[in-house]
Design an enzyme around this catalytic site. Structure first.
Site, PDB file in Angstrom:
ATOM      1  N   SER A 113       0.948  -1.185  -0.011  1.00 50.48           N
ATOM      2  CA  SER A 113       0.052   0.068   0.027  1.00 50.48           C
ATOM      3  C   SER A 113       0.752   1.317   0.234  1.00 50.48           C
ATOM      4  O   SER A 113       0.537   2.370   0.547  1.00 50.48           O
ATOM      5  CB  SER A 113      -0.919   0.107   1.111  1.00 50.48           C
ATOM      6  OG  SER A 113      -2.059  -0.826   0.966  1.00 50.48           O
ATOM      7  N   SER A 114       1.740   1.470  -0.740  1.00 51.36           N
ATOM      8  CA  SER A 114       2.608   2.496  -0.862  1.00 51.36           C
ATOM      9  C   SER A 114       1.549   3.504  -1.535  1.00 51.36           C
ATOM     10  O   SER A 114       1.895   4.693  -1.125  1.00 51.36           O
ATOM     11  CB  SER A 114       3.800   2.618  -1.914  1.00 51.36           C
ATOM     12  OG  SER A 114       3.564   1.535  -3.000  1.00 51.36           O
ATOM     13  N   ASP A 159      -7.084  -0.501   2.292  1.00 53.68           N
ATOM     14  CA  ASP A 159      -5.746   0.161   2.436  1.00 53.68           C
ATOM     15  C   ASP A 159      -5.683   1.596   3.221  1.00 53.68           C
ATOM     16  O   ASP A 159      -5.167   1.810   3.802  1.00 53.68           O
ATOM     17  CB  ASP A 159      -5.004   0.220   0.971  1.00 53.68           C
ATOM     18  CG  ASP A 159      -4.882  -1.306   0.515  1.00 53.68           C
ATOM     19  OD1 ASP A 159      -5.092  -2.135   1.143  1.00 53.68           O
ATOM     20  OD2 ASP A 159      -4.573  -1.264  -0.792  1.00 53.68           O
TER      21      ASP A 159
HETATM   22  C1  GLA Z   1      -5.595  -3.990  -3.002  1.00 52.38           C
HETATM   23  C2  GLA Z   1      -6.755  -2.993  -2.916  1.00 52.38           C
HETATM   24  C3  GLA Z   1      -7.561  -3.544  -1.625  1.00 52.38           C
HETATM   25  C4  GLA Z   1      -8.038  -4.747  -1.422  1.00 52.38           C
HETATM   26  C5  GLA Z   1      -6.796  -5.641  -1.846  1.00 52.38           C
HETATM   27  C6  GLA Z   1      -7.166  -7.322  -1.810  1.00 52.38           C
HETATM   28  O1  GLA Z   1      -4.484  -3.690  -1.839  1.00 52.38           O
HETATM   29  O2  GLA Z   1      -6.344  -1.679  -2.640  1.00 52.38           O
HETATM   30  O3  GLA Z   1      -8.916  -2.541  -1.677  1.00 52.38           O
HETATM   31  O4  GLA Z   1      -8.960  -5.159  -2.206  1.00 52.38           O
HETATM   32  O5  GLA Z   1      -6.024  -5.344  -2.827  1.00 52.38           O
HETATM   33  O6  GLA Z   1      -7.653  -7.621  -0.519  1.00 52.38           O
END
Ligand code: GLA
Length: 369
Positions: A113-114, A159
């Protein structure tokens, strides 16, 4: 134009998801945590109406005119920045000029989640400069909208919620329909190991949107608002009515939602062997039913899962590459780390980037003395 010394620093963490993958956009449940790695943004005001941002990852700096309505962003990461600034403009906020220097200790495109860290960080920069805040849930939703509209990624809310609302020492249980959250204490007996497969993923590539579409089709065929509305109990009678691949996609989501509840209960009870078993099942479901793993992640999870002191290991994030997460016995953390490095080097044919981490607080400001 800029003052020589930055005025404040925003620290914005990455996240790993312990369990609850591809459930958020199905109105389901997730259990991520913010980690002690992420982005740092050193910020100072400018006397003009421009946002000027540079990154230690190189590439051209991003410059955005704040006196005009922002409609699009340039460059890879400039789009996320522009999307968040536009979100505050929409609220009627006058954003003062600023310069930000961004440094990162998070792999980009590694599934940690950068992008959410960048969005929540910029949101916090704006709020600090303006001396006011929006409600944290509204802030996370503003960041998600930036990602949808400016980066073209149809992500769920996990995220941005994790990065914004996380608490030190806790995982964050999120009900993605009601948007209620609960902080689940993790205690001190476990640690978290993150292993980068080195396979870069990009959620904008199409696989993510395709899975989302298949889940929506499955819900429509079952005449339910979302797959969240299918219980594990009724699944066996509903499954035969679905075609493939929707049946397997739905089976993953239905069983994964149950696993999140079971994991949260196990975590509250300190029952880490049960939590670890649920992680292994989650990985198998993502590999076989949801088909978002890759050979490298499968090899990592298989190799790390065999090491003494590891409760469970699974891919984390959107998949198609990125990282695996392992839940491990804290008292054996350094032995496990060394064993995992050796096992993954054999499994992958190269030494992976891996690190121990702990549950950290969400995006925050450090004011310089
Ligand atoms: C990415 C998306 C999230 C989620 C994940 C899978 O990180 O940004 O919202 O859907 O994939 O769980």
């Amino acid at each position: 134009m800029t003052s020589p010394r930055h005025e404040f620093t925003v620290v914005s963490p990455g996240r790993v998801n312990l369990i609850g993958e591809h459930t958020d956009y199905n109105d389901g449940f997730v259990l991520p945590l913010a980690i002690d790695r992420g982005l740092r943004m050193d910020v100072c005001r400018r006397l003009d109406d421009r946002a000027v941002l540079s990154s230690d990852r190189g590439g051209p700096s991003v410059e955005i005119e704040l006196g005009l309505p922002i409609t699009a962003g340039r460059g890879d990461w400039g789009r996320y920045v522009a999307g968040v600034l536009a979100g505050y403009q929409r609220l009627g906020w006058a954003i003062p000029g600023f310069a930000a220097r961004i440094t990162a200790d998070l792999p980009t495109g590694g599934g940690l989640s950068s992008s959410a860290a960048l969005e929540a960080g910029i949101a916090t920069v704006v709020e600090t400069l303006c001396g006011r805040t929006v409600d944290p849930v509204a802030k996370a939703l503003l960041c998600q909208r930036a990602e949808h509209e400016f980066a073209g990624v149809p992500c769920g809310i996990m995220d941005q919620f994790a990065v914004t609302l996380a608490r030190h020492g806790h995982a964050l249980f999120i009900d993605c329909r009601s948007r209620e959250v609960a902080h689940v204490p993790l205690g001190t007996s476990i640690a978290v190991l993150v292993i980068d497969s080195g396979v870069k993923h990009a959620l904008g590539d199409g696989g993510y949107a395709a899975r989302r579409h298949e889940c929506e089709t499955a819900a429509r065929l079952l005449a339910r608002p979302a797959l969240r509305d299918v219980s594990g109990m009724e699944w066996p009678s509903l499954a035969p009515t679905l075609p493939e691949p929707e049946r397997r996609r739905a089976r993953h989501v239905v069983t994964e939602n149950d696993r999140v509840h079971a994991f949260a209960a196990a975590a509250r009870a300190g029952d880490w062997p049960t939590a670890g078993r649920l992680m292994r099942k989650s990985h198998a479901s993502l590999r076989d039913d949801f088909e978002v793993s890759c050979p490298e992640l499968d090899r990592i999870c298989d190799a790390v899962g065999r090491i003494a002191g590891v409760f469970g290991c699974r891919m984390t994030g959107g998949g198609f590459g990125g990282c695996a997460v392992a839940l491990i016995d804290d008292s054996r953390a350094s032995d496990v780390e060394a064993a995992a490095r050796a096992a993954c080097t054999t499994a992958l044919g190269h030494e992976p980037d891996l690190f121990l981490t702990a549950a950290a607080a969400g995006t925050r400001v450090e004011v310089n003395a």
